[in-house]
Design a protein around this motif. Structure first.
Motif, PDB file in Angstrom:
ATOM      1  N   THR A   1       0.757  -1.306   0.119  1.00  0.00           N
ATOM      2  CA  THR A   1      -0.117   0.022   0.055  1.00  0.00           C
ATOM      3  C   THR A   1       0.800   1.270   0.032  1.00  0.00           C
ATOM      4  O   THR A   1       0.565   2.043  -0.690  1.00  0.00           O
ATOM      5  CB  THR A   1      -0.805   0.025   1.243  1.00  0.00           C
ATOM      6  OG1 THR A   1      -1.687  -1.261   1.196  1.00  0.00           O
ATOM      7  CG2 THR A   1      -1.868   1.269   1.145  1.00  0.00           C
ATOM      8  N   CYS A   2       1.866   1.209   0.937  1.00  0.00           N
ATOM      9  CA  CYS A   2       2.661   2.616   0.946  1.00  0.00           C
ATOM     10  C   CYS A   2       4.184   2.352   0.479  1.00  0.00           C
ATOM     11  O   CYS A   2       4.743   3.293   0.093  1.00  0.00           O
ATOM     12  CB  CYS A   2       2.704   3.062   2.399  1.00  0.00           C
ATOM     13  SG  CYS A   2       3.764   1.944   3.447  1.00  0.00           S
ATOM     14  N   GLY A   3       4.561   1.216   0.006  1.00  0.00           N
ATOM     15  CA  GLY A   3       5.949   1.077  -0.555  1.00  0.00           C
ATOM     16  C   GLY A   3       7.069   0.976   0.468  1.00  0.00           C
ATOM     17  O   GLY A   3       8.208   0.905   0.047  1.00  0.00           O
ATOM     18  N   THR A   4       6.755   1.053   1.728  1.00  0.00           N
ATOM     19  CA  THR A   4       7.595   1.027   2.729  1.00  0.00           C
ATOM     20  C   THR A   4       8.499  -0.337   2.766  1.00  0.00           C
ATOM     21  O   THR A   4       7.692  -1.530   3.017  1.00  0.00           O
ATOM     22  CB  THR A   4       7.261   1.339   4.225  1.00  0.00           C
ATOM     23  OG1 THR A   4       6.782   2.708   4.090  1.00  0.00           O
ATOM     24  CG2 THR A   4       8.433   1.341   5.117  1.00  0.00           C
ATOM     25  N   GLN A   5       9.826  -0.415   2.858  1.00  0.00           N
ATOM     26  CA  GLN A   5      10.607  -1.735   2.840  1.00  0.00           C
ATOM     27  C   GLN A   5      10.929  -1.908   4.343  1.00  0.00           C
ATOM     28  O   GLN A   5      11.334  -0.753   5.159  1.00  0.00           O
ATOM     29  CB  GLN A   5      11.920  -1.566   2.261  1.00  0.00           C
ATOM     30  CG  GLN A   5      12.515  -2.797   2.265  1.00  0.00           C
ATOM     31  CD  GLN A   5      13.803  -2.642   1.561  1.00  0.00           C
ATOM     32  OE1 GLN A   5      14.852  -1.858   1.635  1.00  0.00           O
ATOM     33  NE2 GLN A   5      14.400  -3.738   0.585  1.00  0.00           N
ATOM     34  N   HIS A   6      10.641  -3.043   5.055  1.00  0.00           N
ATOM     35  CA  HIS A   6      10.809  -3.318   6.470  1.00  0.00           C
ATOM     36  C   HIS A   6      12.009  -4.418   6.554  1.00  0.00           C
ATOM     37  O   HIS A   6      12.176  -5.112   5.533  1.00  0.00           O
ATOM     38  CB  HIS A   6       9.338  -3.927   6.957  1.00  0.00           C
ATOM     39  CG  HIS A   6       8.291  -2.764   7.044  1.00  0.00           C
ATOM     40  ND1 HIS A   6       7.981  -2.241   7.981  1.00  0.00           N
ATOM     41  CD2 HIS A   6       7.611  -2.626   6.127  1.00  0.00           C
ATOM     42  CE1 HIS A   6       6.690  -1.496   7.748  1.00  0.00           C
ATOM     43  NE2 HIS A   6       6.609  -1.955   6.683  1.00  0.00           N
ATOM     44  N   PRO A   7      12.960  -4.180   7.586  1.00  0.00           N
ATOM     45  CA  PRO A   7      13.966  -5.042   7.720  1.00  0.00           C
ATOM     46  C   PRO A   7      13.744  -6.340   8.003  1.00  0.00           C
ATOM     47  O   PRO A   7      14.647  -7.022   9.018  1.00  0.00           O
ATOM     48  CB  PRO A   7      14.687  -4.037   8.671  1.00  0.00           C
ATOM     49  CG  PRO A   7      13.820  -3.687   9.409  1.00  0.00           C
ATOM     50  CD  PRO A   7      12.577  -3.411   8.850  1.00  0.00           C
ATOM     51  N   THR A   8      12.874  -7.242   7.389  1.00  0.00           N
ATOM     52  CA  THR A   8      12.938  -8.553   7.649  1.00  0.00           C
ATOM     53  C   THR A   8      12.254  -9.164   6.605  1.00  0.00           C
ATOM     54  O   THR A   8      11.385  -8.630   5.700  1.00  0.00           O
ATOM     55  CB  THR A   8      11.628  -8.984   8.987  1.00  0.00           C
ATOM     56  OG1 THR A   8      11.796 -10.241   9.149  1.00  0.00           O
ATOM     57  CG2 THR A   8      10.574  -8.188   8.748  1.00  0.00           C
ATOM     58  N   ALA A   9      12.622 -10.609   6.223  1.00  0.00           N
ATOM     59  CA  ALA A   9      12.092 -11.410   5.239  1.00  0.00           C
ATOM     60  C   ALA A   9      10.964 -12.452   5.871  1.00  0.00           C
ATOM     61  O   ALA A   9      10.495 -13.246   4.956  1.00  0.00           O
ATOM     62  CB  ALA A   9      13.105 -11.998   4.709  1.00  0.00           C
ATOM     63  N   GLU A  10      10.865 -12.412   6.944  1.00  0.00           N
ATOM     64  CA  GLU A  10       9.926 -13.250   8.031  1.00  0.00           C
ATOM     65  C   GLU A  10       8.741 -13.026   7.851  1.00  0.00           C
ATOM     66  O   GLU A  10       8.196 -11.845   8.438  1.00  0.00           O
ATOM     67  CB  GLU A  10      10.585 -13.648   9.053  1.00  0.00           C
ATOM     68  CG  GLU A  10       9.869 -14.638   9.962  1.00  0.00           C
ATOM     69  CD  GLU A  10       9.664 -15.981   9.229  1.00  0.00           C
ATOM     70  OE1 GLU A  10       8.580 -16.318   8.805  1.00  0.00           O
ATOM     71  OE2 GLU A  10      10.897 -16.399   9.022  1.00  0.00           O
ATOM     72  N   ARG A  11       7.915 -13.447   6.947  1.00  0.00           N
ATOM     73  CA  ARG A  11       6.287 -13.087   6.809  1.00  0.00           C
ATOM     74  C   ARG A  11       5.545 -13.156   8.038  1.00  0.00           C
ATOM     75  O   ARG A  11       4.660 -12.339   8.288  1.00  0.00           O
ATOM     76  CB  ARG A  11       5.626 -13.673   5.578  1.00  0.00           C
ATOM     77  CG  ARG A  11       6.249 -13.337   4.197  1.00  0.00           C
ATOM     78  CD  ARG A  11       5.497 -13.834   3.062  1.00  0.00           C
ATOM     79  NE  ARG A  11       5.860 -13.303   1.955  1.00  0.00           N
ATOM     80  CZ  ARG A  11       5.485 -12.374   1.159  1.00  0.00           C
ATOM     81  NH1 ARG A  11       4.594 -11.525   1.745  1.00  0.00           N
ATOM     82  NH2 ARG A  11       6.234 -11.971  -0.029  1.00  0.00           N
ATOM     83  N   THR A  12       6.057 -14.101   8.903  1.00  0.00           N
ATOM     84  CA  THR A  12       5.060 -14.330  10.299  1.00  0.00           C
ATOM     85  C   THR A  12       5.632 -13.160  11.214  1.00  0.00           C
ATOM     86  O   THR A  12       4.835 -13.203  12.117  1.00  0.00           O
ATOM     87  CB  THR A  12       5.411 -15.877  10.766  1.00  0.00           C
ATOM     88  OG1 THR A  12       6.991 -15.926  10.829  1.00  0.00           O
ATOM     89  CG2 THR A  12       4.870 -16.716   9.720  1.00  0.00           C
ATOM     90  N   ALA A  13       6.715 -12.872  10.983  1.00  0.00           N
ATOM     91  CA  ALA A  13       7.238 -11.698  11.804  1.00  0.00           C
ATOM     92  C   ALA A  13       6.634 -10.111  11.646  1.00  0.00           C
ATOM     93  O   ALA A  13       6.692  -9.400  12.621  1.00  0.00           O
ATOM     94  CB  ALA A  13       8.821 -11.710  11.769  1.00  0.00           C
ATOM     95  N   LEU A  14       6.041 -10.189  10.478  1.00  0.00           N
ATOM     96  CA  LEU A  14       5.521  -8.739  10.096  1.00  0.00           C
ATOM     97  C   LEU A  14       4.024  -9.032   9.376  1.00  0.00           C
ATOM     98  O   LEU A  14       3.942  -9.472   8.396  1.00  0.00           O
ATOM     99  CB  LEU A  14       6.670  -8.086   9.189  1.00  0.00           C
ATOM    100  CG  LEU A  14       5.868  -6.712   8.772  1.00  0.00           C
ATOM    101  CD1 LEU A  14       6.130  -5.607   9.937  1.00  0.00           C
ATOM    102  CD2 LEU A  14       7.008  -6.023   7.545  1.00  0.00           C
ATOM    103  N   THR A  15       3.177  -8.684  10.319  1.00  0.00           N
ATOM    104  CA  THR A  15       1.906  -8.827   9.732  1.00  0.00           C
ATOM    105  C   THR A  15       1.020  -7.647   9.472  1.00  0.00           C
ATOM    106  O   THR A  15      -0.041  -7.479   8.864  1.00  0.00           O
ATOM    107  CB  THR A  15       1.251  -9.431  10.564  1.00  0.00           C
ATOM    108  OG1 THR A  15       1.052  -9.106  11.999  1.00  0.00           O
ATOM    109  CG2 THR A  15       1.483 -11.191  10.964  1.00  0.00           C
TER     110      THR A  15
END
Length: 309
Positions: free
Chosen positions: A12-26
């Motif tokens: 939605t906003c295009g922000t990159q978050h510092p994790t590749a773990e999908r369960t860690a970022l919901t």
């Protein structure tokens, strides 16, 4: 070495978050803020790697947008991704400055920009455009200028690349030399929301949100005859939340004018492709727009209504 292309990116906003773990970022904390939004489908994430390999012809388009002035090139991702803003490459005699940032970056983009002289400094207007700015900074070996007031909205941090601005006005220097680029902290949309001024051209992002009425062609009527722009038509709106249409207060708008009135400019350039107005009277149109909004919000006795150029 971490493969940052696998880091999660908010759709939605295009922000990159510092994790590749999908369960860690919901959830995306940028979109949870009422200045952004979550679509009816809910929050979702992708990665730069996935965007590059999607097979949908995604690329960054380059193009001029100020007539007869090759110093300015906007960069726009097609098909649109996330908010859909543009980045603007400003070429100065001392080096190139990138105003704002878009999420998508690939080898073709890097090659094209290096052919134009690279990027020696980046300036980002506000947190909604932080996107993948460290990916860009690392590829071009440059630093990124951000407002100190807004650093809590950073998903990724890098002490060597990120420079936090405290002053109302900052002169952008490259190798110790003044580029002529001025970064002006107006606030409003975010406490540290910035605009950029170079050689009379004001780059506004959505600190000053250009309206459809502002971009309208009022020069001729339906029969092609000359006409004047109608009175009382705004050029900008001043919003705390753009997608949720929450306005700034009258006093905040007046505070912003108290800063901007000290600068002269002959054009304005907003966050989207085509959001460009070249007009010697554009500064007066900023003040007029502020007065229109303040009056419409019911502050008929506000001091800003007495301001003139």
């Amino acid at each position: 070495m971490t493969d940052t292309s696998s880091y999660l990116v908010c759709n939605t906003c295009g922000t990159q978050h510092p994790t590749a773990e999908r369960t860690a970022l919901t959830t995306c904390f940028i979109c949870d803020d009422p200045r952004q939004y979550t679509p009816p489908s809910g929050q979702s994430f992708t990665t730069l790697s996935a965007l590059r390999s999607a097979g949908d012809g995604r690329h960054n388009g380059f193009g001029p947008f100020i007539k007869d002035d090759p110093r300015f090139t906007h960069i726009v991702t097609k098909p649109k991704f996330a908010i859909g803003q543009r980045a603007i490459l400003i070429r100065t005699p001392k080096g190139n400055v990138l105003w704002d940032c878009i999420t998508y970056i690939d080898d073709d983009t890097v090659t094209r920009i290096k052919e134009m002289g690279g990027i020696q400094a980046m300036v980002i207007s506000h947190p909604h455009f932080y996107s993948t700015h460290l990916e860009w900074a690392e590829r071009f070996g440059c630093r990124v200028y951000l407002a100190r007031e807004d650093q809590k909205w950073l998903a990724r941090r890098d002490e060597e690349r990120q420079v936090f601005l405290d002053a109302v006005e900052t002169r952008v220097e490259i190798n110790g030399e003044d580029t002529g680029v001025r970064v002006i902290k107006l606030g409003g949309h975010f406490p540290g929301s910035l605009v950029l001024l170079y050689d009379g051209h004001l780059f506004t992002a959505d600190t000053l949100m250009m309206t459809p009425a502002g971009r309208a062609n009022w020069t001729v009527d339906a029969l092609g005859r000359p006409r004047e722009r109608p009175k009382g038509v705004n050029t900008f709106s001043f919003l705390w939340s753009i997608p949720n249409m929450i306005p700034l207060s009258a006093d905040e708008i007046a505070r912003m004018w108290g800063i901007l009135k000290n600068y002269d400019f002959k054009s304005a350039h907003g966050l989207f492709e085509g959001a460009d107005i070249v007009d010697e009277n554009i500064k007066a149109r900023v003040l007029e727009s502020m007065q229109i909004q303040i009056r419409a919000m019911g502050y008929g006795g506000h001091a800003l209504l007495e301001e003139t150029l």
